[in-house]
Design an enzyme around this catalytic site. Structure first.
Site, PDB file in Angstrom:
ATOM      1  N   GLU A  12       0.814  -1.211   0.000  1.00  0.00           N
ATOM      2  CA  GLU A  12       0.000   0.000   0.000  1.00  0.00           C
ATOM      3  C   GLU A  12       0.851   1.267   0.000  1.00  0.00           C
ATOM      4  OE1 GLU A  12      -4.128  -1.321   2.152  1.00  0.00           O
ATOM      5  OE2 GLU A  12      -2.455  -0.840   3.473  1.00  0.00           O
ATOM      6  N   ASP A 190     -13.820  -3.400  -3.512  1.00  0.00           N
ATOM      7  CA  ASP A 190     -14.850  -4.346  -3.935  1.00  0.00           C
ATOM      8  C   ASP A 190     -16.171  -3.951  -3.285  1.00  0.00           C
ATOM      9  OD1 ASP A 190     -15.240  -6.617  -1.445  1.00  0.00           O
ATOM     10  OD2 ASP A 190     -13.420  -5.416  -1.424  1.00  0.00           O
TER      11      ASP A 190
END
Length: 222
Positions: A12, A190
């Site tokens: 990340e 998602d």
């Protein structure tokens, strides 16, 4: 004014670092990277315990003026993947002392159901200044990777969050107890209750999110 950026996974933070970058220091397995003079980033690990530990380390080692949690999250609405969300509060869906009469989600140590993020009007003004479109919403945190199932539907019906992830609520609680302002910027990875046939490009998503995160910090302090 030092800002601490809190991440879960090394992938990340990668787009913020030059090739071969080494941490400024590593404490209890948590690496801290100097992004620039006024920004330090930490990869604290996945889950609430890791997030809580790394947040406390951040506070003890660097005394940041604020901590901003940056990362991806599942969404309970059917929104475009990559949608930016500025969090306005965090709840912990896996805290349950209802057996002794508490409401589900009550964190008894501080007697709170949720942890609002700091300076919401200033944070929104900063995001507006970046020019990137975004949503504002609440986040449910817990030690569970959300998938479409009865538990996910229960969390949605009980806490009514926009997002779900595994770290932010713990970091928010630690910041609350230390009196350190806490903010969070998330990117939707998602949609938990919807079916999508897509390839989620994690490196590109984080590169985009980190670009926004740095613009957000500049706007906050500009």
């Amino acid at each position: 004014m030092l800002t601490g950026l809190l991440y879960a996974m090394p992938g990340e933070i990668k787009s913020l670092l030059p090739e071969g970058a080494e941490p400024e220091q590593v404490e209890a397995g948590a690496p801290f990277y100097r992004i620039r003079e006024d920004v330090v980033a930490c990869c604290g690990g996945v889950g609430k315990v890791n997030a809580a530990m790394s947040t406390q380390l951040f506070i003890d080692l660097y005394h940041p003026a604020r901590i901003v949690n940056v990362g991806v999250a599942g969404c309970f609405e059917d929104v475009p993947i990559g949608t930016l969300v500025l969090a306005d509060r965090f709840m912990q869906h896996d805290v349950d002392t209802s057996g002794i009469g508490d409401p589900v989600g009550l964190v008894s140590t501080v007697n709170r159901m949720d942890f609002p993020t700091a300076e919401p009007e200033r944070a929104r003004a900063a995001m507006d200044k970046t020019g990137y479109p975004y949503r504002v919403g609440s986040v449910a945190t817990g030690e569970w990777f959300a998938t479409e199932c009865d538990r996910a539907r229960w969390i949605a019906e009980t806490f009514h969050p926009l997002l779900i992830e595994m770290e932010g609520g713990a970091a928010a609680q630690v910041c609350y107890r230390n009196g350190v302002p806490f903010m969070a910027l998330k990117s939707v990875s998602d949609c938990v209750l919807a079916h999508h046939d897509f390839y989620f490009n994690f490196p590109e998503a984080m590169k985009d999110l980190n670009r926004v995160a740095m613009a957000f910090l500049d706007a906050l302090d500009g």
